[in-house]
Design a protein around this motif. Structure first.
Motif, PDB file in Angstrom:
ATOM      1  N   ARG A  26       0.798  -1.307  -0.268  1.00  0.00           N
ATOM      2  CA  ARG A  26       0.241  -0.075   0.363  1.00  0.00           C
ATOM      3  C   ARG A  26       0.826   1.336   0.242  1.00  0.00           C
ATOM      4  O   ARG A  26       0.637   2.423  -0.724  1.00  0.00           O
ATOM      5  CB  ARG A  26      -1.009   0.277   1.034  1.00  0.00           C
ATOM      6  CG  ARG A  26      -2.410  -1.089   1.449  1.00  0.00           C
ATOM      7  CD  ARG A  26      -2.917  -0.865   2.565  1.00  0.00           C
ATOM      8  NE  ARG A  26      -2.994   0.540   2.873  1.00  0.00           N
ATOM      9  CZ  ARG A  26      -4.420   1.308   2.326  1.00  0.00           C
ATOM     10  NH1 ARG A  26      -5.488   0.343   1.502  1.00  0.00           N
ATOM     11  NH2 ARG A  26      -5.176   2.269   3.129  1.00  0.00           N
ATOM     12  N   GLU A  27       2.048   1.309   1.102  1.00  0.00           N
ATOM     13  CA  GLU A  27       2.924   3.046   0.824  1.00  0.00           C
ATOM     14  C   GLU A  27       3.849   2.940  -0.172  1.00  0.00           C
ATOM     15  O   GLU A  27       3.728   3.600  -1.125  1.00  0.00           O
ATOM     16  CB  GLU A  27       3.981   2.116   1.962  1.00  0.00           C
ATOM     17  CG  GLU A  27       3.667   2.414   3.100  1.00  0.00           C
ATOM     18  CD  GLU A  27       3.044   3.938   3.633  1.00  0.00           C
ATOM     19  OE1 GLU A  27       3.144   4.689   3.287  1.00  0.00           O
ATOM     20  OE2 GLU A  27       1.774   3.480   4.379  1.00  0.00           O
ATOM     21  N   ALA A  32       3.877   5.973  -5.105  1.00  0.00           N
ATOM     22  CA  ALA A  32       3.493   6.064  -6.561  1.00  0.00           C
ATOM     23  C   ALA A  32       2.434   7.000  -7.612  1.00  0.00           C
ATOM     24  O   ALA A  32       2.656   7.409  -8.112  1.00  0.00           O
ATOM     25  CB  ALA A  32       3.404   4.507  -7.736  1.00  0.00           C
ATOM     26  N   ALA A  33       1.559   6.664  -6.337  1.00  0.00           N
ATOM     27  CA  ALA A  33       0.469   7.878  -7.474  1.00  0.00           C
ATOM     28  C   ALA A  33       0.655   9.192  -6.756  1.00  0.00           C
ATOM     29  O   ALA A  33       0.359  10.191  -7.434  1.00  0.00           O
ATOM     30  CB  ALA A  33      -0.745   7.208  -6.367  1.00  0.00           C
ATOM     31  N   LYS A  52       0.759   0.042 -13.072  1.00  0.00           N
ATOM     32  CA  LYS A  52       2.022  -0.323 -14.012  1.00  0.00           C
ATOM     33  C   LYS A  52       3.328   0.019 -13.134  1.00  0.00           C
ATOM     34  O   LYS A  52       4.254  -0.974 -13.455  1.00  0.00           O
ATOM     35  CB  LYS A  52       2.214   0.121 -15.277  1.00  0.00           C
ATOM     36  CG  LYS A  52       2.678  -0.469 -16.345  1.00  0.00           C
ATOM     37  CD  LYS A  52       2.716   0.567 -17.605  1.00  0.00           C
ATOM     38  CE  LYS A  52       1.537   0.354 -18.475  1.00  0.00           C
ATOM     39  NZ  LYS A  52       1.339   0.570 -20.126  1.00  0.00           N
ATOM     40  N   ASP A  53       3.903   1.472 -12.926  1.00  0.00           N
ATOM     41  CA  ASP A  53       4.381   1.605 -12.369  1.00  0.00           C
ATOM     42  C   ASP A  53       4.966   0.465 -11.172  1.00  0.00           C
ATOM     43  O   ASP A  53       6.139   0.891 -10.269  1.00  0.00           O
ATOM     44  CB  ASP A  53       4.443   3.159 -11.809  1.00  0.00           C
ATOM     45  CG  ASP A  53       3.691   4.101 -12.574  1.00  0.00           C
ATOM     46  OD1 ASP A  53       4.291   4.006 -13.668  1.00  0.00           O
ATOM     47  OD2 ASP A  53       3.535   5.163 -12.319  1.00  0.00           O
ATOM     48  N   VAL A  54       3.587  -0.023  -9.469  1.00  0.00           N
ATOM     49  CA  VAL A  54       4.355  -0.228  -9.111  1.00  0.00           C
ATOM     50  C   VAL A  54       4.890  -1.921  -9.858  1.00  0.00           C
ATOM     51  O   VAL A  54       4.693  -3.264  -8.548  1.00  0.00           O
ATOM     52  CB  VAL A  54       3.410  -0.763  -7.767  1.00  0.00           C
ATOM     53  CG1 VAL A  54       3.890   1.087  -7.557  1.00  0.00           C
ATOM     54  CG2 VAL A  54       1.949  -0.902  -8.652  1.00  0.00           C
ATOM     55  N   PRO A  59      -6.296  -5.369 -11.322  1.00  0.00           N
ATOM     56  CA  PRO A  59      -7.284  -5.673 -10.371  1.00  0.00           C
ATOM     57  C   PRO A  59      -6.306  -6.215  -9.552  1.00  0.00           C
ATOM     58  O   PRO A  59      -6.673  -6.214  -8.298  1.00  0.00           O
ATOM     59  CB  PRO A  59      -7.615  -6.894 -11.244  1.00  0.00           C
ATOM     60  CG  PRO A  59      -7.201  -7.453 -13.012  1.00  0.00           C
ATOM     61  CD  PRO A  59      -6.591  -6.356 -12.850  1.00  0.00           C
ATOM     62  N   GLY A  60      -5.309  -6.003  -9.545  1.00  0.00           N
ATOM     63  CA  GLY A  60      -4.277  -6.264  -8.349  1.00  0.00           C
ATOM     64  C   GLY A  60      -4.135  -4.728  -7.075  1.00  0.00           C
ATOM     65  O   GLY A  60      -4.057  -5.140  -5.956  1.00  0.00           O
ATOM     66  N   LEU A  61      -4.274  -3.612  -8.168  1.00  0.00           N
ATOM     67  CA  LEU A  61      -3.333  -2.257  -7.026  1.00  0.00           C
ATOM     68  C   LEU A  61      -4.838  -2.054  -6.343  1.00  0.00           C
ATOM     69  O   LEU A  61      -5.212  -1.471  -5.869  1.00  0.00           O
ATOM     70  CB  LEU A  61      -3.981  -0.870  -8.412  1.00  0.00           C
ATOM     71  CG  LEU A  61      -3.757   0.280  -8.102  1.00  0.00           C
ATOM     72  CD1 LEU A  61      -2.935   1.110  -8.584  1.00  0.00           C
ATOM     73  CD2 LEU A  61      -5.007   0.739  -7.834  1.00  0.00           C
TER      74      LEU A  61
END
Length: 216
Positions: A26-27, A32-33, A52-54, A59-61
């Motif tokens: 989450r952190e 990234a956001a 994509k950045d992480v 769905p995973g995010l």
């Protein structure tokens, strides 16, 4: 089987590890956001790009943050918690409270990308139907009320001039800090935000004091 104090079942250990892993993920997503929002703004940034950045699928995010609004509000809450943790001024008197704002400015210089994202979101929230409109509106009202309350306490103690318009001074403090922060964001290498805020706060304290003082 009886589980005694200090022992842990296999299932409990797995849940604990999964919880820690989830918190860490989450952190990472929030960082990234915030990076995306600081460059593109909330309205233009795509949540799929954050995923994509992480290295996650969308769905995973969404497992961690079901909507883009949830992600936004988590960022805002994280920002407020970090600002509060920078310095404990909750119990300070009016003078220490104002001087504490200088410490917050110093802390902000260490997280320019976070401050930039927050400033962009604040400006964007002025638009109609923005999901953070109420959050920023409530925050501004609460901040003004907190500063005014500190000054009013100083008046009651005989430390601040009795004719001071505390809510007006509180609004001035917020406007000055936001304005100086904007100048710093535009040119952080040459504009001394902390020095400018410190100079303003020190002049303000001298002007508000009920008795003359030669130094702050």
């Amino acid at each position: 089987m009886t589980v005694g104090p200090g022992t842990e079942t296999q299932g409990e250990g797995k849940r604990r590890r999964n919880s820690a892993k989830g918190a860490s993920r989450r952190e990472t997503i929030l960082a990234a956001a915030m990076h995306r929002f600081s460059r593109e703004g909330y309205q233009s940034a795509a949540i799929a790009d954050v995923a994509k950045d992480v290295g996650l699928s969308l769905p995973g995010l969404l497992h961690h943050f079901p909507t883009k609004v949830d992600l936004l509000l988590a960022i805002l809450d994280k920002r407020d918690l970090e600002s509060s943790a920078a310095i404990d001024i909750g119990q300070a008197n009016w003078r220490a409270f104002l001087l504490g704002l200088i410490q917050i400015a110093k802390y902000n210089t260490s997280i320019p990308e976070v401050v930039r994202a927050f400033a962009i979101l604040n400006a964007e929230s002025l638009t109609q139907n923005h999901p953070a409109k109420a959050w920023f509106g409530n925050r501004a009202q609460q901040l003004q009320a907190n500063i005014a309350a500190k000054l009013e306490d100083g008046v009651l103690r005989g430390e601040v001039k009795r004719d001071v318009d505390c809510p007006a001074i509180a609004a001035e403090v917020i406007a000055m800090m936001d304005g100086l922060q904007m100048l710093w964001l535009r040119d952080p290498t040459s504009f001394d935000m902390v020095g400018a805020i410190a100079s303003y706060i020190e002049r303000l304290i001298l002007d508000l004091r009920a008795t003359p003082a030669t130094q702050v």
